[in-house]
Design a protein around this motif. Structure first.
Motif, PDB file in Angstrom:
ATOM      1  N   GLN A   7     -24.693  26.946   4.266  1.00  9.56           N
ATOM      2  CA  GLN A   7     -23.656  26.102   3.688  1.00  9.56           C
ATOM      3  C   GLN A   7     -22.321  26.195   4.619  1.00  9.56           C
ATOM      4  O   GLN A   7     -21.644  25.111   4.696  1.00  9.56           O
ATOM      5  CB  GLN A   7     -23.633  26.264   2.351  1.00  9.56           C
ATOM      6  CG  GLN A   7     -24.883  25.965   1.384  1.00  9.56           C
ATOM      7  CD  GLN A   7     -24.435  26.061   0.077  1.00  9.56           C
ATOM      8  OE1 GLN A   7     -23.321  25.718  -0.609  1.00  9.56           O
ATOM      9  NE2 GLN A   7     -25.584  26.170  -0.758  1.00  9.56           N
ATOM     10  N   PRO A   8     -21.917  27.305   5.147  1.00 14.83           N
ATOM     11  CA  PRO A   8     -20.767  27.380   5.874  1.00 14.83           C
ATOM     12  C   PRO A   8     -20.594  26.559   7.105  1.00 14.83           C
ATOM     13  O   PRO A   8     -19.452  26.038   7.392  1.00 14.83           O
ATOM     14  CB  PRO A   8     -20.683  28.659   6.387  1.00 14.83           C
ATOM     15  CG  PRO A   8     -21.368  29.552   5.159  1.00 14.83           C
ATOM     16  CD  PRO A   8     -22.482  28.627   4.936  1.00 14.83           C
ATOM     17  N   ILE A   9     -21.774  26.042   7.668  1.00 21.44           N
ATOM     18  CA  ILE A   9     -21.789  25.357   8.781  1.00 21.44           C
ATOM     19  C   ILE A   9     -22.121  23.911   8.639  1.00 21.44           C
ATOM     20  O   ILE A   9     -22.304  22.826   9.440  1.00 21.44           O
ATOM     21  CB  ILE A   9     -22.715  25.767   9.838  1.00 21.44           C
ATOM     22  CG1 ILE A   9     -24.167  25.880   9.338  1.00 21.44           C
ATOM     23  CG2 ILE A   9     -22.141  27.131  10.505  1.00 21.44           C
ATOM     24  CD1 ILE A   9     -25.005  26.320  10.317  1.00 21.44           C
ATOM     25  N   ILE A  10     -22.200  23.386   7.401  1.00 21.33           N
ATOM     26  CA  ILE A  10     -22.421  22.000   6.782  1.00 21.33           C
ATOM     27  C   ILE A  10     -21.122  21.443   7.089  1.00 21.33           C
ATOM     28  O   ILE A  10     -20.170  21.715   6.264  1.00 21.33           O
ATOM     29  CB  ILE A  10     -23.001  22.050   5.385  1.00 21.33           C
ATOM     30  CG1 ILE A  10     -24.264  22.486   5.330  1.00 21.33           C
ATOM     31  CG2 ILE A  10     -22.823  20.592   5.029  1.00 21.33           C
ATOM     32  CD1 ILE A  10     -25.687  21.756   6.266  1.00 21.33           C
ATOM     33  N   HIS A  11     -21.253  20.267   7.819  1.00 19.44           N
ATOM     34  CA  HIS A  11     -19.745  19.408   7.850  1.00 19.44           C
ATOM     35  C   HIS A  11     -19.306  18.649   6.678  1.00 19.44           C
ATOM     36  O   HIS A  11     -18.322  18.394   6.340  1.00 19.44           O
ATOM     37  CB  HIS A  11     -19.868  18.700   9.356  1.00 19.44           C
ATOM     38  CG  HIS A  11     -20.130  19.441  10.650  1.00 19.44           C
ATOM     39  ND1 HIS A  11     -21.049  20.075  10.844  1.00 19.44           N
ATOM     40  CD2 HIS A  11     -18.817  19.372  11.394  1.00 19.44           C
ATOM     41  CE1 HIS A  11     -20.902  20.928  11.964  1.00 19.44           C
ATOM     42  NE2 HIS A  11     -19.495  20.367  12.425  1.00 19.44           N
ATOM     43  N   GLU A  12     -20.492  17.998   6.448  1.00 21.29           N
ATOM     44  CA  GLU A  12     -20.131  17.158   4.916  1.00 21.29           C
ATOM     45  C   GLU A  12     -21.435  17.374   4.043  1.00 21.29           C
ATOM     46  O   GLU A  12     -22.645  17.260   4.612  1.00 21.29           O
ATOM     47  CB  GLU A  12     -20.227  15.688   5.462  1.00 21.29           C
ATOM     48  CG  GLU A  12     -18.835  15.451   6.225  1.00 21.29           C
ATOM     49  CD  GLU A  12     -17.577  15.496   5.297  1.00 21.29           C
ATOM     50  OE1 GLU A  12     -17.770  15.379   4.493  1.00 21.29           O
ATOM     51  OE2 GLU A  12     -16.403  15.104   6.161  1.00 21.29           O
ATOM     52  N   LYS A  13     -21.271  17.402   2.717  1.00 20.29           N
ATOM     53  CA  LYS A  13     -22.305  17.265   1.690  1.00 20.29           C
ATOM     54  C   LYS A  13     -22.578  15.798   1.334  1.00 20.29           C
ATOM     55  O   LYS A  13     -21.438  14.864   1.191  1.00 20.29           O
ATOM     56  CB  LYS A  13     -21.950  18.159   0.519  1.00 20.29           C
ATOM     57  CG  LYS A  13     -21.792  19.586   0.931  1.00 20.29           C
ATOM     58  CD  LYS A  13     -21.481  20.219  -0.530  1.00 20.29           C
ATOM     59  CE  LYS A  13     -21.384  21.761  -0.392  1.00 20.29           C
ATOM     60  NZ  LYS A  13     -21.073  22.619  -1.661  1.00 20.29           N
ATOM     61  N   ILE A  14     -23.650  15.378   1.291  1.00 22.80           N
ATOM     62  CA  ILE A  14     -23.806  14.095   0.571  1.00 22.80           C
ATOM     63  C   ILE A  14     -24.926  13.958  -0.330  1.00 22.80           C
ATOM     64  O   ILE A  14     -25.761  15.011  -0.401  1.00 22.80           O
ATOM     65  CB  ILE A  14     -24.823  13.224   1.811  1.00 22.80           C
ATOM     66  CG1 ILE A  14     -25.832  13.875   2.345  1.00 22.80           C
ATOM     67  CG2 ILE A  14     -23.545  12.804   3.014  1.00 22.80           C
ATOM     68  CD1 ILE A  14     -26.524  13.097   3.625  1.00 22.80           C
ATOM     69  N   THR A  15     -24.708  12.902  -1.208  1.00 21.59           N
ATOM     70  CA  THR A  15     -25.624  12.906  -2.423  1.00 21.59           C
ATOM     71  C   THR A  15     -26.078  11.751  -2.687  1.00 21.59           C
ATOM     72  O   THR A  15     -25.635  10.605  -2.156  1.00 21.59           O
ATOM     73  CB  THR A  15     -24.977  13.285  -3.721  1.00 21.59           C
ATOM     74  OG1 THR A  15     -24.311  14.542  -3.600  1.00 21.59           O
ATOM     75  CG2 THR A  15     -25.623  13.224  -5.031  1.00 21.59           C
ATOM     76  N   ILE A  16     -27.583  11.433  -2.937  1.00 20.62           N
ATOM     77  CA  ILE A  16     -28.060  10.256  -3.496  1.00 20.62           C
ATOM     78  C   ILE A  16     -27.686   9.946  -4.853  1.00 20.62           C
ATOM     79  O   ILE A  16     -28.194  10.789  -5.707  1.00 20.62           O
ATOM     80  CB  ILE A  16     -29.664  10.164  -3.114  1.00 20.62           C
ATOM     81  CG1 ILE A  16     -29.924  10.359  -1.857  1.00 20.62           C
ATOM     82  CG2 ILE A  16     -30.119   8.941  -3.547  1.00 20.62           C
ATOM     83  CD1 ILE A  16     -31.453  10.717  -1.676  1.00 20.62           C
ATOM     84  N   PRO A  17     -26.775   9.039  -5.302  1.00 17.97           N
ATOM     85  CA  PRO A  17     -26.592   8.835  -6.453  1.00 17.97           C
ATOM     86  C   PRO A  17     -27.624   8.720  -7.744  1.00 17.97           C
ATOM     87  O   PRO A  17     -28.683   8.138  -7.403  1.00 17.97           O
ATOM     88  CB  PRO A  17     -25.707   7.476  -6.625  1.00 17.97           C
ATOM     89  CG  PRO A  17     -26.300   6.748  -5.492  1.00 17.97           C
ATOM     90  CD  PRO A  17     -26.440   8.017  -4.343  1.00 17.97           C
ATOM     91  N   ARG A  18     -27.578   9.367  -8.611  1.00 17.30           N
ATOM     92  CA  ARG A  18     -28.687   9.200  -9.665  1.00 17.30           C
ATOM     93  C   ARG A  18     -28.289   8.371 -10.973  1.00 17.30           C
ATOM     94  O   ARG A  18     -27.191   8.199 -11.477  1.00 17.30           O
ATOM     95  CB  ARG A  18     -28.837  10.679 -10.373  1.00 17.30           C
ATOM     96  CG  ARG A  18     -30.031  10.794 -11.492  1.00 17.30           C
ATOM     97  CD  ARG A  18     -30.215  12.208 -11.980  1.00 17.30           C
ATOM     98  NE  ARG A  18     -29.040  12.960 -12.465  1.00 17.30           N
ATOM     99  CZ  ARG A  18     -28.908  14.056 -13.171  1.00 17.30           C
ATOM    100  NH1 ARG A  18     -30.140  14.819 -13.097  1.00 17.30           N
ATOM    101  NH2 ARG A  18     -27.861  14.490 -13.647  1.00 17.30           N
TER     102      ARG A  18
END
Length: 250
Positions: free
Chosen positions: A213-224
């Motif tokens: 997680q510390p090296i993830i640049h952006e979090k993305i989500t598929i909307p529910r």
């Protein structure tokens, strides 16, 4: 087929014997034909007379070809539907993953355990023209028979590598990582940058683990929109890959 051949085919169901023999099994006419046409080395080809007649020009691509009764193929097969051909194929020498071409996305898989999921994800990457998948070292083996069956020959076109993900992305490749989480940017309101990068997908039950997680640049989500708790990881991969293409990236 001889007892030795049956014994070897049975042994190659297990990772330790695939590693020992540096071989794996491909089944079914479509996948076997594609493998014969590829750069992979087919060590042993077992096929029916009908297959041999239909694909006579390809038989020389195998080091050894055996025309066998359909009953032998069914007995040796890992699955119920194979009635034409089966091949023992050499595992290529391992290599380091090359950097992605400009404006191209690849996939990163963190701890995927289900062979069907990995095979389907490889097939999805092939469909969307993604050339590379980087897997954590504890992700299910690419050459597991269920993975090979599920990807339907796509392993021939998508390069799959097993690396220490944390070390690789901190010391070797600084390409941006976009991780699939439940609390990230809504994909319907966000576009992937037109640059090289990787989509990170996590374990079926635990998701992306803390060490990444510390090296993830952006979090993305598929909307529910409904009440389902989560999406199958292969389904989520397809949705995100489609959004990458809609964003204009390769």
């Amino acid at each position: 087929m001889s007892k030795r051949q049956f014994k070897l085919l049975n042994a190659l169901q297990l990772k330790k014997f695939r590693k020992q023999h540096q071989s794996f099994v491909v089944e079914g006419e479509k996948s076997v034909v594609e493998t014969l046409k590829s750069a992979y080395q087919v060590e042993e080809l077992f096929c029916t007379l009908d297959f041999a007649d239909k694909h006579a020009t390809l038989l020389s691509k195998a080091s050894n070809t055996w025309v066998v009764p359909e009953t032998d193929l069914k007995k040796a097969s890992y699955f119920q539907t194979n009635n034409s051909s089966l091949a023992i194929v050499g595992i290529p020498a391992s290599s380091s993953p090359p950097k992605l071409p400009p404006n191209t996305y690849g996939l990163v898989l963190d701890g995927i355990q289900d062979p069907g999921n990995l095979g389907t994800i490889i097939r999805i990457a092939d469909w969307y023209g993604m050339p590379q998948i980087l897997c954590s070292t504890d992700t299910v083996d690419l050459y597991n028979p269920k993975v090979i069956a599920a990807c339907m020959g796509s392993f021939l076109r998508v390069e799959v590598f097993y690396v220490d993900l944390s070390t690789h992305f901190q010391a070797v490749d600084q390409a941006p990582l976009y991780g699939a989480f439940l609390d990230g940017h809504n994909l319907h309101e966000w576009s992937f940058p037109q640059q090289s990068g990787y989509i990170v997908l996590g374990n079926e039950s635990k998701g992306i683990r803390d060490y990444l997680q510390p090296i993830i640049h952006e979090k993305i989500t598929i909307p529910r929109f409904g009440e389902a708790e989560s999406l199958n990881v292969a389904m989520a991969t397809a949705v995100i890959c489609d959004h990458v293409k809609r964003s204009g990236a390769k």
